[in-house]
Design a protein around this motif. Structure first.
Motif, mmCIF file in Angstrom:
data_model
loop_
_atom_site.group_PDB
_atom_site.id
_atom_site.type_symbol
_atom_site.label_atom_id
_atom_site.label_comp_id
_atom_site.label_asym_id
_atom_site.label_seq_id
_atom_site.Cartn_x
_atom_site.Cartn_y
_atom_site.Cartn_z
ATOM 1 N N ARG A 1 0.824 -1.194 0.000
ATOM 2 C CA ARG A 1 0.000 0.000 0.000
ATOM 3 C C ARG A 1 0.868 1.258 0.000
ATOM 4 N N GLY A 2 0.345 2.335 -0.583
ATOM 5 C CA GLY A 2 1.082 3.580 -0.663
ATOM 6 C C GLY A 2 1.109 4.320 0.662
ATOM 7 N N ASN A 3 1.814 5.438 0.674
ATOM 8 C CA ASN A 3 1.919 6.297 1.861
ATOM 9 C C ASN A 3 2.417 5.523 3.079
ATOM 10 N N GLY A 4 3.419 4.674 2.857
ATOM 11 C CA GLY A 4 4.016 3.953 3.968
ATOM 12 C C GLY A 4 3.152 2.851 4.533
ATOM 13 N N GLY A 5 2.271 2.317 3.717
ATOM 14 C CA GLY A 5 1.358 1.287 4.176
ATOM 15 C C GLY A 5 1.983 -0.083 4.284
ATOM 16 N N SER A 6 1.142 -1.056 4.555
ATOM 17 C CA SER A 6 1.579 -2.424 4.813
ATOM 18 C C SER A 6 1.690 -3.233 3.530
ATOM 19 N N THR A 7 2.269 -4.427 3.692
ATOM 20 C CA THR A 7 2.376 -5.375 2.597
ATOM 21 C C THR A 7 1.444 -6.552 2.827
ATOM 22 N N TYR A 8 1.036 -7.178 1.732
ATOM 23 C CA TYR A 8 0.104 -8.292 1.785
ATOM 24 C C TYR A 8 0.568 -9.349 0.791
ATOM 25 N N TYR A 9 0.368 -10.605 1.149
ATOM 26 C CA TYR A 9 0.818 -11.706 0.306
ATOM 27 C C TYR A 9 -0.243 -12.784 0.192
ATOM 28 N N ALA A 10 -0.243 -13.443 -0.942
ATOM 29 C CA ALA A 10 -1.029 -14.663 -1.066
ATOM 30 C C ALA A 10 -0.369 -15.750 -0.231
ATOM 31 N N ASP A 11 -1.165 -16.630 0.309
ATOM 32 C CA ASP A 11 -0.623 -17.702 1.142
ATOM 33 C C ASP A 11 0.385 -18.558 0.382
ATOM 34 N N SER A 12 0.172 -18.703 -0.911
ATOM 35 C CA SER A 12 1.026 -19.581 -1.718
ATOM 36 C C SER A 12 2.446 -19.044 -1.883
ATOM 37 N N VAL A 13 2.641 -17.740 -1.630
ATOM 38 C CA VAL A 13 3.970 -17.163 -1.825
ATOM 39 C C VAL A 13 4.559 -16.604 -0.533
ATOM 40 N N LYS A 14 3.777 -16.604 0.526
ATOM 41 C CA LYS A 14 4.237 -16.031 1.780
ATOM 42 C C LYS A 14 5.489 -16.753 2.256
ATOM 43 N N GLY A 15 6.489 -15.971 2.633
ATOM 44 C CA GLY A 15 7.755 -16.538 3.081
ATOM 45 C C GLY A 15 8.747 -16.788 1.965
ATOM 46 N N ARG A 16 8.295 -16.740 0.720
ATOM 47 C CA ARG A 16 9.187 -16.948 -0.429
ATOM 48 C C ARG A 16 9.344 -15.685 -1.269
ATOM 49 N N PHE A 17 8.286 -14.916 -1.384
ATOM 50 C CA PHE A 17 8.308 -13.698 -2.193
ATOM 51 C C PHE A 17 8.315 -12.481 -1.278
ATOM 52 N N THR A 18 8.948 -11.406 -1.754
ATOM 53 C CA THR A 18 8.971 -10.149 -1.013
ATOM 54 C C THR A 18 8.678 -8.999 -1.966
ATOM 55 N N ILE A 19 7.673 -8.226 -1.627
ATOM 56 C CA ILE A 19 7.357 -7.041 -2.407
ATOM 57 C C ILE A 19 8.018 -5.840 -1.750
ATOM 58 N N SER A 20 8.552 -4.963 -2.579
ATOM 59 C CA SER A 20 9.191 -3.760 -2.054
ATOM 60 C C SER A 20 8.983 -2.632 -3.053
ATOM 61 N N ARG A 21 9.382 -1.451 -2.655
ATOM 62 C CA ARG A 21 9.235 -0.307 -3.542
ATOM 63 C C ARG A 21 10.313 0.716 -3.234
ATOM 64 N N ASP A 22 10.701 1.466 -4.250
ATOM 65 C CA ASP A 22 11.629 2.572 -4.106
ATOM 66 C C ASP A 22 10.914 3.794 -4.675
ATOM 67 N N ASN A 23 10.328 4.585 -3.806
ATOM 68 C CA ASN A 23 9.537 5.720 -4.279
ATOM 69 C C ASN A 23 10.390 6.761 -4.993
ATOM 70 N N ALA A 24 11.655 6.865 -4.614
ATOM 71 C CA ALA A 24 12.542 7.823 -5.281
ATOM 72 C C ALA A 24 12.780 7.440 -6.737
ATOM 73 N N LYS A 25 12.696 6.145 -7.022
ATOM 74 C CA LYS A 25 12.909 5.656 -8.386
ATOM 75 C C LYS A 25 11.598 5.325 -9.087
ATOM 76 N N ASN A 26 10.481 5.558 -8.407
ATOM 77 C CA ASN A 26 9.175 5.219 -8.994
ATOM 78 C C ASN A 26 9.128 3.769 -9.462
ATOM 79 N N THR A 27 9.649 2.882 -8.655
ATOM 80 C CA THR A 27 9.755 1.479 -9.063
ATOM 81 C C THR A 27 9.334 0.556 -7.930
ATOM 82 N N GLY A 28 8.577 -0.458 -8.304
ATOM 83 C CA GLY A 28 8.228 -1.514 -7.374
ATOM 84 C C GLY A 28 8.953 -2.784 -7.766
ATOM 85 N N TYR A 29 9.107 -3.687 -6.800
ATOM 86 C CA TYR A 29 9.862 -4.918 -7.050
ATOM 87 C C TYR A 29 9.117 -6.104 -6.454
ATOM 88 N N LEU A 30 9.391 -7.263 -7.027
ATOM 89 C CA LEU A 30 8.932 -8.516 -6.449
ATOM 90 C C LEU A 30 10.118 -9.467 -6.474
#
Length: 125
Positions: free
Chosen positions: A51-80
């Protein structure tokens, strides 16, 4: 906001891959950024959201613990970041964005108005 996903490819089971989602516009920090995936004949499946504005992250159960979502607002880029990949993770991965996603809808594809073009991830066994 316009989104462009990249980083897909072929990887062996157990391997790792990082997808990127480059966004245009000046409102990226307020956007909820999400990743969905789709296989032929199936609907798009929620993978993760940040979520934007410093919000939380959410994952599907099938990927929890294996995938990580992140973002770099200075670069306008999200990552998985995808670790411990499995053959069942094979899909076209899409990034999505919205500035108006409510908490109860964060896992729903219809809540997002902006979509990247998709990037194919293939995990071989």
């Amino acid at each position: 906001v316009q989104l462009q996903a990249s980083g897909g490819g072929l990887v062996q089971a157990g391997g790792s891959l990082t997808l990127s989602c480059a966004a245009s516009g000046s409102t990226f920090s307020r956007q909820t950024i999400a990743w969905f995936r789709q296989t032929p004949g199936n609907e798009r499946e929620f993978v993760a959201a940040f979520r934007g504005n410093g919000g939380s992250t959410y994952y599907a159960d099938s990927v929890k613990g294996r995938f990580t979502i992140s973002r770099d607002n200075a670069k306008n880029t999200g990552y998985l970041r995808m670790n411990s990949l499995r053959p069942e993770d094979t899909a076209v991965y899409y990034c999505a964005g919205s500035s108006s996603v409510i908490l109860s809808s964060v896992r729903l594809s219809r809540a997002y108005g902006s979509w990247g073009q998709g990037t194919l991830v293939t995990v071989s066994s």
